[in-house]
Structure formats: structure tokens, C-alpha cells
Enzyme design. Structure first.
Site, mmCIF file in Angstrom:
data_model
loop_
_atom_site.group_PDB
_atom_site.id
_atom_site.type_symbol
_atom_site.label_atom_id
_atom_site.label_comp_id
_atom_site.label_asym_id
_atom_site.label_seq_id
_atom_site.Cartn_x
_atom_site.Cartn_y
_atom_site.Cartn_z
ATOM 1 N N LYS A 1 0.803 -0.994 -0.078
ATOM 2 C CA LYS A 1 -0.119 -0.056 -0.030
ATOM 3 C C LYS A 1 0.852 1.258 0.018
ATOM 4 C CE LYS A 1 -3.899 2.108 0.900
ATOM 5 N NZ LYS A 1 -4.989 2.408 0.010
ATOM 6 N N ASN B 1 -13.577 3.347 -5.260
ATOM 7 C CA ASN B 1 -13.127 3.789 -4.053
ATOM 8 C C ASN B 1 -12.774 5.158 -3.849
ATOM 9 O OD1 ASN B 1 -9.920 3.902 -3.353
ATOM 10 N ND2 ASN B 1 -10.190 2.746 -5.248
ATOM 11 N N CYS C 1 -3.141 8.515 -7.677
ATOM 12 C CA CYS C 1 -4.214 8.130 -7.005
ATOM 13 C C CYS C 1 -5.016 9.342 -7.626
ATOM 14 C CB CYS C 1 -3.743 8.291 -5.541
ATOM 15 S SG CYS C 1 -5.277 8.149 -4.330
ATOM 16 N N LYS D 1 3.847 4.813 -11.680
ATOM 17 C CA LYS D 1 2.632 4.202 -11.872
ATOM 18 C C LYS D 1 1.565 5.323 -12.228
ATOM 19 C CE LYS D 1 -1.145 1.725 -9.540
ATOM 20 N NZ LYS D 1 -1.387 1.100 -8.285
HETATM 21 C C1 LIG Z 1 -9.602 0.210 -2.532
HETATM 22 C C2 LIG Z 1 -8.670 0.339 -3.196
HETATM 23 C C3 LIG Z 1 -7.233 1.165 -2.755
HETATM 24 C C4 LIG Z 1 -6.115 1.373 -3.491
HETATM 25 N N1 LIG Z 1 -5.063 1.949 -3.015
HETATM 26 C C5 LIG Z 1 -3.910 2.350 -3.857
HETATM 27 C C6 LIG Z 1 -2.833 2.852 -3.179
HETATM 28 O O1 LIG Z 1 -2.660 3.040 -2.023
HETATM 29 N N2 LIG Z 1 -1.921 3.056 -4.255
HETATM 30 C C7 LIG Z 1 -2.053 2.662 -5.427
HETATM 31 O O2 LIG Z 1 -0.995 2.835 -6.216
HETATM 32 N N3 LIG Z 1 -2.977 2.308 -5.996
HETATM 33 C C8 LIG Z 1 -4.135 1.973 -5.245
HETATM 34 N N4 LIG Z 1 -5.057 1.334 -5.782
HETATM 35 C C9 LIG Z 1 -5.355 1.278 -7.213
HETATM 36 C C10 LIG Z 1 -5.019 -0.092 -7.623
HETATM 37 O O3 LIG Z 1 -3.589 -0.748 -7.238
HETATM 38 C C11 LIG Z 1 -5.023 -0.511 -9.135
HETATM 39 O O4 LIG Z 1 -4.267 0.354 -9.759
HETATM 40 C C12 LIG Z 1 -6.459 -0.306 -9.747
HETATM 41 O O5 LIG Z 1 -7.440 -0.739 -8.723
HETATM 42 C C13 LIG Z 1 -6.733 -0.852 -11.027
HETATM 43 O O6 LIG Z 1 -6.650 -2.565 -10.553
HETATM 44 P P1 LIG Z 1 -7.769 -3.344 -10.210
HETATM 45 O O7 LIG Z 1 -8.863 -3.448 -11.175
HETATM 46 O O8 LIG Z 1 -6.890 -4.719 -10.337
HETATM 47 O O9 LIG Z 1 -7.963 -2.847 -9.027
HETATM 48 C C14 LIG Z 1 -6.479 1.374 -4.830
HETATM 49 C C15 LIG Z 1 -7.499 0.277 -5.621
HETATM 50 C C16 LIG Z 1 -8.557 0.086 -4.606
HETATM 51 C C17 LIG Z 1 -9.768 -0.510 -5.192
#
Ligand SMILES: Cc1cc2nc3c(=O)[nH]c(=O)nc-3n(C[C@H](O)[C@H](O)[C@H](O)COP(=O)(O)O)c2cc1C
Length: 366
Positions: free
Chosen positions: A44, A76, A138, A176
Site C-alpha cells: 500500500k 473507492n 491516485c 505508476k
Molecule cells: C480500495 C483500493 C485502494 C487502492 N489504493 C491504492 C494505493 O494506495 N496506491 C496505489 O498506487 N493504487 C491504489 N489502488 C489502485 C490499484 O492498485 C489499481 O491500480 C487499480 O485498482 C486497478 O486495478 P484493479 O482493477 O486490479 O483493482 C487502490 C485500489 C482500490 C480498489
């Protein structure tokens, strides 16, 4: 079967990583995922001052299929980690001690200040993590402090902040990127100019998951109000695949790509590999299905490689990129195919029109 892959000099036991978010929220859950068979994890996102990070409840919202009820989209409004940096540093050390062969990537984010970024980089690097992922993406909450996608939307900031980090880092740095931008190549190329060895894409897409028709409140609703949040899960996958392919076709060859967005099974993950990702990250999929989904991911990739005759994951990476073209070229290819089909058809017709012995003689060379 060996599913390992070497990326930026790091050997990943397999290409599957927990994406930054709840699946990498502390050492305990990361250790559990390694035990389950994940090749690595992006923890995270952390920053120097966790006290500034205050999360709200509820902070998630789901979009469901109208017929099956399956979750297809997920919003989120969660911030980065609210755990103190000292706790994280200790946990990073412990994870690397207990799991030296598993890959641990630290996701970091800070305000626009060279001293802060470099202090965070030095502190975290000393724990023995394998690589950095710079969170330039983010899309909510942190942007109010000019962090996250506030940086990723501006190529000049991406280049500068990446160069601050790479100046003091002696491990690979990935940036990222946010999809909330017209051309994801521009900030990505800027990060590469700043020294990034890899690009992770995509973070979430800015969204409003829905409106409650009883209360008239948009969701997720916190004390009657909301803010737009980040959209993830299956629904974003086609957009992520498009952006990953654009990056794979547009970045220098030696820049690695970590593909993210809506991956739920091996089929989805293989698509990202074929379009140029050498690792893939999964966040919402793990939140919805649990870390055990790694079994299907590995089995499915192994079966695909056996069926198609691939000897290594590296051989799969980028294999479908050659099939992208321009629309003009598609039209020309279609016309050529039509012409040749018409030719074949007319030749067939001639067999019917002419006497068969006459046609045979025409096609005979002696
Ligand atoms: C609840 C939640 C919290 C997230 N927190 C972070 C974070 O702290 N740092 C980050 O780089 N991405 C964060 N993301 C983004 C994910 O790492 C990812 O890039 C994005 O959700 C798309 O991938 P997925 O469809 O597999 O979730 C978060 C996503 C979700 C759903």
C-alpha cells in the site's frame, strides 16, 4: 513449469503481483499472499506523515451486473496508507528477512518537495525492498494536497520527481500512471526521462458509481455527501489493455511495463502479457476473490504456455503487439482480401461455365 521472469534485473518467481491497495495493507497480509504462491507484492502506498491521512467510511461502491449480480465495477475513495512510516520500515525489513526470494515493491508518494521525496526514498531503500513504485496516479483525496494524479497529469512534474528519486535510489524505479489523461505516453515518457526503469498502468479511473434514487445522494455517501473516486475491476480492463498496448508500442524497448486493471483470472492476465506487460498486478480482484485466486492464475498460465508452445513467460510478453495497425491499413487489407476472394470465386465459377475438359487443358502446362 518455470513461470519466473527477469524484469529490470529482478527475478520474479512468477509475473503475478498484488497491486498496491488493501491486498498489501501490512506485513501480515503480504506474507499470507507469498505463502499462497504470489510472486511479489506492491505494498500500500506510504508517505512520511501518516497523521495527515484520514480515511472515511464507507469508502467503496460496487457496480453489479443487472442480470447476475456479479461485481463488474468498483469505486473507492480510499487514501494511501494511514499507518506510521516507522511501522512500515520495520515491516519491510521483516518481510525481506522472512521472504528473501519474494519480490517486495514499495509504493511511495510525497508532496512536491525534493527533500521529502529523497528522505522517503533513502529510508525505504535501507530496508532492503527490491524496487520502488512512484504513485503519480491516485485520483482522489491526495490530489487536494497536490499529490498522486496531480503529478501524473503533468509530464514536467513526473520527470522532475522521478529524477529526484532516481538520484538517490540504487534499486529500479517504476512510475505508476493515471489513466485520467488524454495520452498516457506523455507523462510515462517524461518519467522515463527522469530515470524510471518501468511503468505501471493503470491506476483507477475517476468516477461516480451511482446515485441513490431514494435519498438523491451520489455514492459512496459519507454523512450525506461524496467525492468522485477511483474506478477499478472488470469494467476498466479494456481501457487498461488499450493504454498498456499504447505504452508497449511507444516506450523505449528496455522500459518494462507492469499491467494493471480489472484482472480476475489467468485469461485476463495473459491478455496483459501478450500486449507487452512483463508483470501484472491485481488489486480489486484479490479484494473480491481472496489471495487463493493465485492457484488459477498460475495453472491457467501454465496451460496456455503448454498449449501454445511457449517455453518462458518472457516469450509471451508482447506477442500480440504486431497485430495493431492503422485504420487505413485495415481498409486496404480488407479490400485486398475481398479482391482475392472474388478472384477465387470467379475461378470456381469458370469450372461450371466451361466444359471440364477445356478447363483442364487450360490449367495444364504440357
Ligand atoms: C480500495 C483500493 C485502494 C487502492 N489504493 C491504492 C494505493 O494506495 N496506491 C496505489 O498506487 N493504487 C491504489 N489502488 C489502485 C490499484 O492498485 C489499481 O491500480 C487499480 O485498482 C486497478 O486495478 P484493479 O482493477 O486490479 O483493482 C487502490 C485500489 C482500490 C480498489
Amino acid at each position: 513449469m518455470d513461470l519466473s521472469i527477469v524484469v529490470n534485473g529482478i527475478t520474479f518467481p512468477n509475473p503475478f503481483l498484488l497491486g498496491s491497495g488493501p491486498p498489501g495493507t501490512n506485513a501480515r497480509v503480504i506474507a499470507k499472499s507469498y505463502d499462497a504462491g504470489w510472486g511479489g507484492a506492491v505494498a500500500k502506498t506510504i508517505s512520511l506523515e501518516s497523521a495527515k491521512v484520514v480515511n472515511v467510511v464507507p469508502r467503496y461502491g460496487k457496480l453489479r451486473s443487472k442480470t447476475s449480480g456479479e461485481v463488474i465495477g468498483f469505486e473507492n475513495i480510499e487514501l494511501i496508507s494511514d499507518r506510521p512510516i516507522d511501522v512500515w520500515l520495520e515491516e519491510f525489513r521483516q518481510i525481506k528477512k522472512d521472504y528473501p526470494k519474494h519480490i517486495l515493491i514499495a509504493s511511495i508518494m510525497e508532496e512536491y518537495e525534493k527533500g521529502r521525496w529523497q528522505e522517503l526514498t533513502r529510508m525505504v531503500q535501507d530496508t532492503g525492498v527490491d524496487a520502488f513504485e512512484l504513485n503519480f496516479s491516485c485520483p482522489h483525496g491526495m490530489t487536494e494536497r497536490k499529490m498522486g494524479s496531480e503529478m501524473g497529469e503533468h509530464p514536467d512534474l513526473c520527470e522532475q520527481v522521478t529524477s529526484w528519486v532516481t538520484e538517490v535510489s540504487n534499486i529500479p524505479v517504476w512510475a505508476k500512471m493515471t489513466p485520467n489523461i488524454t495520452n498516457i505516453k506523455e507523462p510515462s515518457l517524461a518519467a522515463v526521462r527522469g530515470g524510471a526503469a518501468g511503468i505501471s498502468a493503470i491506476n483507477t479511473i475517476l468516477s461516480v458509481i451511482g446515485v441513490d434514487l431514494n435519498t438523491l445522494r451520489p455514492m459512496p455517501t459519507v454523512e450525506g455527501h461524496t467525492v468522485p473516486g477511483g474506478y477499478s475491476s472488470q469494467a476498466v480492463r479494456p481501457i487498461a489493455l488499450r493504454m498498456v498496448s499504447q505504452l508497449a508500442l511507444g516506450l523505449p524497448q528496455d522500459v518494462s511495463i507492469s499491467g494493471i486493471g480489472g484482472i480476475e483470472n489467468s485469461h485476463d492476465a495473459i491478455e496483459f502479457l501478450l500486449l507487452g506487460s512483463s508483470t501484472v498486478q491485481i488489486c480489486t480482484g484479490v479484494m473480491l476473490h481472496g489471495v487463493k485466486m493465485i492457484d488459477e492464475l498460475k495453472e491457467g498460465l501454465e496451460k496456455f504456455m503448454t498449449d501454445k508452445g511457449f517455453n518462458s513467460v518472457q516469450e509471451v510478453v508482447g506477442k500480440s503487439l504486431g497485430y495493431f495497425s492503422t485504420h487505413m491499413d485495415l481498409v486496404q487489407k480488407m479490400k485486398a482480401a475481398k479482391r482475392s476472394k472474388a478472384g477465387e470465386a470467379s475461378r470456381d465459377n469458370e469450372w461450371g461455365q466451361k466444359d471440364i475438359t477445356e478447363k483442364t487443358a487450360e490449367l495444364t502446362s504440357n
